[in-house]
Motif scaffolding. Structure first.
Motif, PDB file in Angstrom:
ATOM      1  N   LYS A  54      38.945  16.944   0.016  1.00 14.78           N
ATOM      2  CA  LYS A  54      38.416  18.305  -0.073  1.00 14.78           C
ATOM      3  C   LYS A  54      38.094  18.861   1.315  1.00 14.78           C
ATOM      4  CE  LYS A  54      35.301  18.749  -3.402  1.00 14.78           C
ATOM      5  NZ  LYS A  54      34.187  18.387  -4.297  1.00 14.78           N
ATOM      6  N   TYR A  55      37.629  18.003   2.200  1.00 14.22           N
ATOM      7  CA  TYR A  55      37.289  18.465   3.551  1.00 14.22           C
ATOM      8  C   TYR A  55      38.534  18.922   4.309  1.00 14.22           C
ATOM      9  CZ  TYR A  55      36.227  18.282   8.519  1.00 14.22           C
ATOM     10  OH  TYR A  55      36.113  18.591   9.850  1.00 14.22           O
ATOM     11  N   VAL A  56      39.597  18.111   4.304  1.00 14.81           N
ATOM     12  CA  VAL A  56      40.780  18.479   5.089  1.00 14.81           C
ATOM     13  C   VAL A  56      41.515  19.664   4.468  1.00 14.81           C
ATOM     14  CG1 VAL A  56      41.066  16.187   6.088  1.00 14.81           C
ATOM     15  CG2 VAL A  56      42.212  16.733   3.928  1.00 14.81           C
ATOM     16  N   MET A  57      41.411  19.847   3.147  1.00 10.11           N
ATOM     17  CA  MET A  57      42.003  21.030   2.527  1.00 10.11           C
ATOM     18  C   MET A  57      41.334  22.294   3.065  1.00 10.11           C
ATOM     19  SD  MET A  57      44.480  20.214   0.370  1.00 10.11           S
ATOM     20  CE  MET A  57      44.565  21.506  -0.857  1.00 10.11           C
ATOM     21  N   ASN A  58      40.020  22.237   3.253  1.00 13.92           N
ATOM     22  CA  ASN A  58      39.306  23.358   3.870  1.00 13.92           C
ATOM     23  C   ASN A  58      39.618  23.473   5.353  1.00 13.92           C
ATOM     24  OD1 ASN A  58      37.506  24.879   2.012  1.00 13.92           O
ATOM     25  ND2 ASN A  58      36.687  22.843   1.555  1.00 13.92           N
ATOM     26  N   LEU A  59      39.707  22.325   6.013  1.00 11.01           N
ATOM     27  CA  LEU A  59      39.934  22.309   7.459  1.00 11.01           C
ATOM     28  C   LEU A  59      41.231  23.015   7.824  1.00 11.01           C
ATOM     29  CD1 LEU A  59      39.079  21.225  10.276  1.00 11.01           C
ATOM     30  CD2 LEU A  59      40.421  19.178   9.760  1.00 11.01           C
ATOM     31  N   TYR A  60      42.275  22.817   7.026  1.00  8.96           N
ATOM     32  CA  TYR A  60      43.587  23.396   7.324  1.00  8.96           C
ATOM     33  C   TYR A  60      43.884  24.647   6.493  1.00  8.96           C
ATOM     34  CZ  TYR A  60      44.487  19.128   9.934  1.00  8.96           C
ATOM     35  OH  TYR A  60      44.413  18.095  10.848  1.00  8.96           O
ATOM     36  N   ASN A  61      42.855  25.223   5.859  1.00  5.08           N
ATOM     37  CA  ASN A  61      43.000  26.481   5.117  1.00  5.08           C
ATOM     38  C   ASN A  61      44.061  26.400   4.023  1.00  5.08           C
ATOM     39  OD1 ASN A  61      41.171  28.238   6.783  1.00  5.08           O
ATOM     40  ND2 ASN A  61      42.644  27.689   8.374  1.00  5.08           N
ATOM     41  N   LEU A  62      44.201  25.250   3.397  1.00  7.49           N
ATOM     42  CA  LEU A  62      45.277  25.072   2.426  1.00  7.49           C
ATOM     43  C   LEU A  62      44.956  25.696   1.074  1.00  7.49           C
ATOM     44  CD1 LEU A  62      46.343  21.412   3.274  1.00  7.49           C
ATOM     45  CD2 LEU A  62      47.258  23.561   4.138  1.00  7.49           C
TER      46      LEU A  62
END
Length: 704
Positions: free
Chosen positions: A383-391
Motif C-alpha cells: 500500500k505504501y509503494v502504490m501511494n509512493l508511485y501514484n499508481l
C-alpha cells in the motif's frame, strides 16, 4: 541461388605490419591499402573533416588575391605578354584546383588516387606562384615592369594550409617540397645581384616545409602505429577463437561473421553500408535465437571447473536446469512524498518510518517491519509503494481492491523459515532501491513499476519450503502439473493470477486491455526468471548482449534488465549488512535442513548443503557469495554503472565473504547439529525471532 561468402580480413603476421620509417609506408602492399582506406573513413567523422572543408576555400582565396592584384594593374598599364601570362596562369590554376577539390570531396575517384590528386594540386599551385614571381618574369620577358607581388608569402601560406591534410603518402610530400624549394631557389638566384636576401628567403621557405613535414610525419606515424596495434589485437582474438574447440558451434561462426563485418563496415562505401547493417541485424537476431535455445544445454562443467566438489554439486543441483546431469505506452513514472496520514492507519510511527526507507535505504529492517505490522509486511509495504508511485491515481485502482490483493497474497505465503512474507517484502525493498539509485528511475513508466511491485511481492507466493529438485525427485503433484519445468515459479505465477481472478482482488482490473496483456506477460516472465535453474542462462544472455543505457529504451533490454534486478533482489541478503546477511543465511540453511531431513527419512540422496549433520554454513555461504551473488551483482552494475550500488551492495558482498572467512579462521567449522557455534551464536542472539515452532538446533539458535 548464388551464395556470396562474407568478406574476411586476411590473416596477417607482425611482419606484414612492418613500417618503412624512411618513406613512412607499410612494407606490405595490402596492409598499406587497408590503412589508407581505414584512415579515409576515420577522417570522415573526425575533426579533420571540417578542417578539410576549410582548407580549400583558403587555398582558392589565396589564388584570387594574386589574380586581383594583377587585374588592378590594368588601370595603370597596358595589357602585355607578361600580364596575359600571369592572368592566364592564375585563372587556369584556380579552375583546375576547384575541379580537383570538387572531385576529391565528392569521392568521384578511387580512394588510392585521392592523395595523388591532392599532391598535384599542392605542387601545381606552388609552381604557378613561383612562375608569377617577378624573378621569373624578368628572365622570361624583357621589360616586364609589373607589380612585384612576391610568391614567398603565398608559398608559406599554402604550406601551412596543408600542414595536417596530406597523409598516407609521405614520400610524395617530400618530393613535392624538394621540387618547390628547388624551383624557388633557381629563379631567386638567377636574377639577384646580392645573395643575402635570396638565401634568407630560401631558408625561410625551407624551414616552413621542414615544420610541415615533421608535423605530418609525427601525426601519420601515430596513426600507423595505432592501426597496427588495433589489428594485432583483433588478429590475436581471432586466433584464440579459431583455436577454441567451441568455435565449431554455429553461433560462434555467426558471431565471427558479425565481428568481421563490423570491422569492415567503416571501410565500405556509403551505398554499401545500409545492406551490410541490415545483414548485421539479421545475423545478431539469428545468434541471439540460437544461444537462447542452446542455453538449455549450458555447460555447467565449464562454469564449475575450478570449484571444490561440494560447491560444484550444489550449483549443478540448484542453479541449473540439469536436474539429471548431462541431460539436456506508457506514462513516465512520477513519485511523490507520502503523507504519514496516508499510511498510518493501524500502524505505529516506527512502522511508518521503516516504510519511508523503502527505495532509499538498502538495509531496510523488514524483520522489524514485520513485528510492527502484526505480521503484515506485504500489505503495509504494498500500500505504501502504490501511494509512493501514484499508481492508484495513474490507473484508477480501487485502494480497497489493492488492499484485498495484498492481504490475500500475504496469507498465501507459508510460515517457512526463509521463503515467507518477510522475504517477499525484502526483495521488493531491494528491487526498488536498485531502481531508485540508477538511471532506471527516469526510464521506467508507471505501468512498468506496477509490474515490478506485483512480481516482486508475488515471486514466492505459496512456496512450500522445498526446491524444484526436491519436488521433481519426489514426483510431487506440482512437478507433475508443470512437467518438471520451473515447477515452483510456474506455481507462483499461476497462484498470483488465480488470486486476481476474484474481482475484489484484481489489482490489474482497471488497466486497459493492451496494458493488462503486457503486465501479465512481464509479471510471469519476471517470476519465472527467479528459477535458480535459469541463473546461468539469464546471466550469460545478459552479458552476451552487452546492453548500454541507450538500449534500455527498447522493450527487450528493459525486460532483460528487470529480470536481472529481480534475481539480484531475490538473493539480496547477500549484500545486506553482515548481521542481517548472517541471520538470513541461518534461515535459509534451516529451510534446506528440513528438506534434507525428509530426504534422509525417505532414503533418497540428500541435496548438497541440505544435510544438517555435515554442512558447514560459513563454507557454504562463501561458495554462494563468490560463485553466485558477486558475479550477478557485478554484471548488473556493469549495466547500471551506479556508484551507490557499487558501494552499498557489491562492496558489502565482499565484506560478507571476508566475515565468513574470519569465522572459519576462528574455528567455526561446526555444523548446525553441534552445540558450540560460538560466533554464529552471537549473531543468532542479535537476530529477531522469526520462526514459528520447531525443535531443530538451528531454530533454537535463531530464536535465542
Amino acid at each position: 541461388m548464388k551464395v556470396i561468402p562474407y568478406p574476411v580480413l586476411p590473416n596477417r603476421t607482425e611482419r606484414d605490419y612492418d613500417i618503412n620509417y624512411l618513406t613512412l609506408n607499410f612494407r606490405n602492399r595490402q596492409t598499406e591499402v587497408s590503412f589508407i582506406r581505414a584512415l579515409s573513413k576515420t577522417y570522415k567523422t573526425h575533426t579533420l573533416k571540417y578542417r578539410f572543408t576549410s582548407i580549400h576555400p583558403f587555398h582558392l582565396m589565396l589564388l584570387i588575391l594574386y589574380l586581383i592584384a594583377y587585374l588592378l594593374q590594368l588601370h595603370n598599364k597596358t595589357l602585355n605578354n607578361t600580364m596575359i601570362f600571369q592572368i592566364v596562369l592564375i585563372i587556369s590554376c584556380f579552375i583546375t584546383t576547384s575541379i580537383c577539390f570538387f572531385i576529391r570531396s565528392r569521392g568521384m575517384i578511387k580512394l588510392l588516387y585521392k592523395d595523388w590528386l591532392l599532391y598535384a594540386t599542392y605542387l601545381s599551385s606552388s609552381i604557378i606562384l613561383i612562375l608569377n614571381d617577378s624573378d621569373f618574369q624578368d628572365v622570361t620577358f624583357s621589360n616586364s615592369n609589373i607589380l612585384d607581388l612576391p610568391s614567398l608569402p603565398g608559398l608559406i601560406a599554402i604550406c601551412m594550409y596543408y600542414n595536417s591534410e596530406i597523409l598516407s603518402s609521405y614520400a610524395l610530400l617530400f618530393i613535392s617540397n624538394i621540387v618547390i624549394l628547388a624551383s624557388f631557389a633557381l629563379f631567386r638566384f638567377m636574377n639577384r645581384e646580392g645573395l643575402a636576401r635570396p638565401i634568407l628567403e630560401v631558408i625561410l621557405l625551407g624551414l616552413s616545409q621542414i615544420y610541415q613535414m615533421v608535423s605530418i610525419y609525427i601525426s601519420e606515424l601515430g596513426e600507423r602505429k595505432q592501426f597496427v596495434e588495433q589489428h594485432l589485437i583483433l588478429s590475436g582474438e581471432n586466433e584464440k577463437m579459431v583455436s577454441s574447440v567451441e568455435n565449431d558451434r554455429p553461433d560462434f561462426r555467426v558471431q565471427d561473421c558479425i565481428e568481421e563485418l563490423n570491422s569492415l563496415l567503416p571501410l565500405m562505401q556509403d551505398n554499401l553500408k545500409y545492406p551490410i547493417e541490415k545483414t548485421l541485424s539479421c545475423l545478431k537476431s539469428i545468434s541471439s535465437e540460437y544461444r537462447t535455445r542452446l542455453n538449455s544445454d549450458i555447460n555447467i562443467e565449464a562454469i564449475t571447473k575450478n570449484l571444490d566438489d561440494e560447491d560444484k554439486i550444489y550449483i549443478q543441483q540448484s542453479w541449473s536446469n540439469n536436474q539429471i546431469l548431462n541431460v539436456r505506452k506508457k506514462r513516465k513514472l512520477r513519485m511523490s512524498a507520502v503523507e504519514n496520514k496516508a499510511i498510518s492507519k493501524n500502524l505505529d510511527l516506527d512502522a511508518v518510518l521503516i516504510l519511508k526507507q523503502i527505495g532509499v535505504n538498502w538495509n531496510v529492517n523488514i524483520i522489524d517491519l514485520n513485528n510492527r505490522t502484526t505480521n503484515s509486511p506485504i500489505t503495509a509495504a504494498g500500500k505504501y509503494v502504490m501511494n509512493l508511485y501514484n499508481l492508484y491515481e495513474a490507473f484508477n485502482i480501487d485502494e480497497k481492491i489493492a488492499s484485498n490483493f495484498f492481504l490475500r497474497l500475504e496469507k498465501n505465503y507459508k510460515p517457512n523459515p526463509y521463503h515467507n512474507a518477510m522475504h517477499a517484502t525484502d526483495i521488493l525493498a531491494s528491487g526498488l532501491y536498485i531502481i531508485s539509485n540508477s538511471f532506471m528511475s527516469n526510464s521506467l513508466s508507471e505501468l512498468e513499476i506496477l509490474i515490478v511491485i506485483v512480481s516482486h511481492l508475488a515471486h514466492d507466493v505459496g512456496h512450500p519450503g522445498f526446491t524444484n529438485r526436491f519436488l521433481i525427485n519426489f514426483q510431487d503433484k506440482l512437478a507433475i502439473q508443470y512437467n518438471d519445468i520451473s515447477v515452483l515459479e510456474n506455481m507462483h505465477s499461476s497462484l498470483t493470477f488465480s488470486i486476481m481472478s476474484d474481482p475484489d482482488k484484481n489489482i490489474l482490473q482497471s488497466l486497459e486491455y493492451d496494458q493488462y496483456l503486457l503486465a501479465r506477460k512481464w509479471i510471469i516472465e519476471l517470476i519465472l526468471s527467479t528459477d535458480m535453474g535459469k541463473h546461468f542462462e539469464i546471466l550469460g544472455n545478459f552479458r552476451m548482449k552487452m546492453y548500454t543505457i541507450k538500449d534500455f529504451e527498447s522493450i527487450e533490454c528493459k525486460l532483460e534488465a528487470l529480470k536481472v534486478v529481480i534475481k539480484s533482489s531475490d538473493i539480496g541478503h547477500a549484500a545486506k549488512t553482515t548481521d542481517s546477511h548472517m541471520h538470513w543465511s541461518l534461515l535459509i540453511s534451516e529451510e534446506f535442513f528440513r528438506q534434507g531431513d525428509i530426504e534422509k527419512e525417505s532414503g533418497k540422496p540428500v541435496s548438497m548443503y541440505c544435510d544438517r549433520d555435515t554442512t558447514i554454513i560459513p563454507k557454504s555461504q562463501i561458495g554462494f557469495l563468490k560463485n553466485i551473488a558477486l558475479p550477478l551483482y557485478e554484471t548488473l552494475n556493469s549495466f547500471l554503472n551506479s556508484s551507490s550500488f557499487e558501494s552499498h551492495c557489491i562492496e558489502q558482498i565482499r565484506n560478507n565473504i571476508a566475515s565468513w572467512e574470519l569465522e572459519i579462521k576462528a574455528g567455526a567449522q561446526l555444523t548446525m547439529k553441534e552445540s558450540q557455534l560460538r560466533t554464529l551464536l552471537s549473531v543468532g542472539e542479535k537476530a529477531s525471532s522469526s520462526l514459528q515452532s520447531g525443535k531443530s538446533a538451528s531454530e533454537l539458535l535463531v530464536n535465542k
